[in-house]
Design an enzyme around this catalytic site. Structure first.
Site, short mmCIF file in Angstrom:
data_model
loop_
_atom_site.label_atom_id
_atom_site.label_comp_id
_atom_site.label_asym_id
_atom_site.label_seq_id
_atom_site.Cartn_x
_atom_site.Cartn_y
_atom_site.Cartn_z
N ARG A 62 44.35 37.66 46.86
CA ARG A 62 44.86 37.97 45.53
C ARG A 62 45.47 36.77 44.81
NH1 ARG A 62 48.47 42.78 47.70
NH2 ARG A 62 48.48 41.28 49.42
N ASP A 112 45.93 45.35 48.25
CA ASP A 112 45.39 44.31 49.12
C ASP A 112 43.90 44.60 49.35
OD1 ASP A 112 44.70 42.64 51.16
OD2 ASP A 112 46.48 43.04 52.36
N CYS A 168 51.09 36.28 47.31
CA CYS A 168 50.63 37.49 48.01
C CYS A 168 50.97 37.34 49.48
CB CYS A 168 49.15 37.76 47.75
SG CYS A 168 48.02 36.50 48.38
P1 4NP Z 1 46.04 38.51 50.40
O1 4NP Z 1 45.16 39.38 51.39
O2 4NP Z 1 47.49 38.78 50.74
O3 4NP Z 1 45.67 39.04 49.04
O4 4NP Z 1 45.64 37.07 50.61
C1 4NP Z 1 45.30 39.32 52.78
C2 4NP Z 1 44.69 38.31 53.47
C3 4NP Z 1 44.79 38.26 54.85
C4 4NP Z 1 45.51 39.22 55.51
C5 4NP Z 1 46.14 40.24 54.81
C6 4NP Z 1 46.04 40.27 53.44
N1 4NP Z 1 45.60 39.19 56.92
O5 4NP Z 1 46.19 40.11 57.50
O6 4NP Z 1 45.09 38.25 57.55
#
Ligand code: 4NP
Length: 150
Positions: free
Chosen positions: A14, A122, A8
């Site tokens: 995720r 997300d 991800c």
């Molecule tokens: P992930 O979610 O891609 O599912 O781990 C996110 C976690 C952090 C961030 C964006 C998406 N962030 O911008 O810090």
């Protein structure tokens, strides 16, 4: 050994959840499951508390996972690379070196809805319900992956 990588953006919401869910359904002596993020924001960080909580609710412990960034050598180390959304897909494919690398990559929800290229949304800026929804999508996709691999 069959090796599967979940990818991800941050590797805290995720993909650690997808890693934990798939690991819980596969025999450890035959499969390696790991996860990574395309970004480096959360390298070394534990999963988001909300992912830990929803995993825990379904009997899966992801506390000990730590964020790491996807790198081109992951194409050599893994047989299947599942990305959560279309932006993860373009980021991962931008590091592919050849057709064999490209062939390892798929969007995880294509396991449920072949060829539709649906995103796992997300949940970072959402509440607990967003994490519950993500859990359910990933659980359904992982059931199909297990049927294919076992
Ligand atoms: P992930 O979610 O891609 O599912 O781990 C996110 C976690 C952090 C961030 C964006 C998406 N962030 O911008 O810090």
């Amino acid at each position: 050994m069959t090796k599967i990588l979940m990818v991800c953006l941050g590797n805290i919401c995720r993909s650690p959840l997808a890693e934990g869910i798939l690991k819980s359904k596969l025999p450890q002596d035959e499969f390696i499951v790991d996860s990574a993020g395309t970004a480096n924001y959360h390298v070394g960080s534990p999963p988001d508390k909300r992912s830990v909580a929803v995993a825990n609710k379904y009997g899966i412990n992801i506390n000990n996972l730590r964020g790491r960034q996807f790198e081109a050598s992951d194409f050599d180390r893994f047989d299947y690379i599942y990305v959560m959304d279309s932006s993860n897909l373009s980021n991962v494919l931008s590091l592919a070196r050849n057709e064999a690398d490209i062939a390892k990559v798929n969007m995880i929800l294509n396991e449920i809805y072949p060829g539709e290229n649906f995103d796992v949304p997300d949940p970072y800026y959402s509440g607990n319900q967003g994490f519950e929804n993500v859990y359910n999508m990933l659980n359904e996709a992982c059931d199909i992956i297990v049927k294919k691999l076992i």
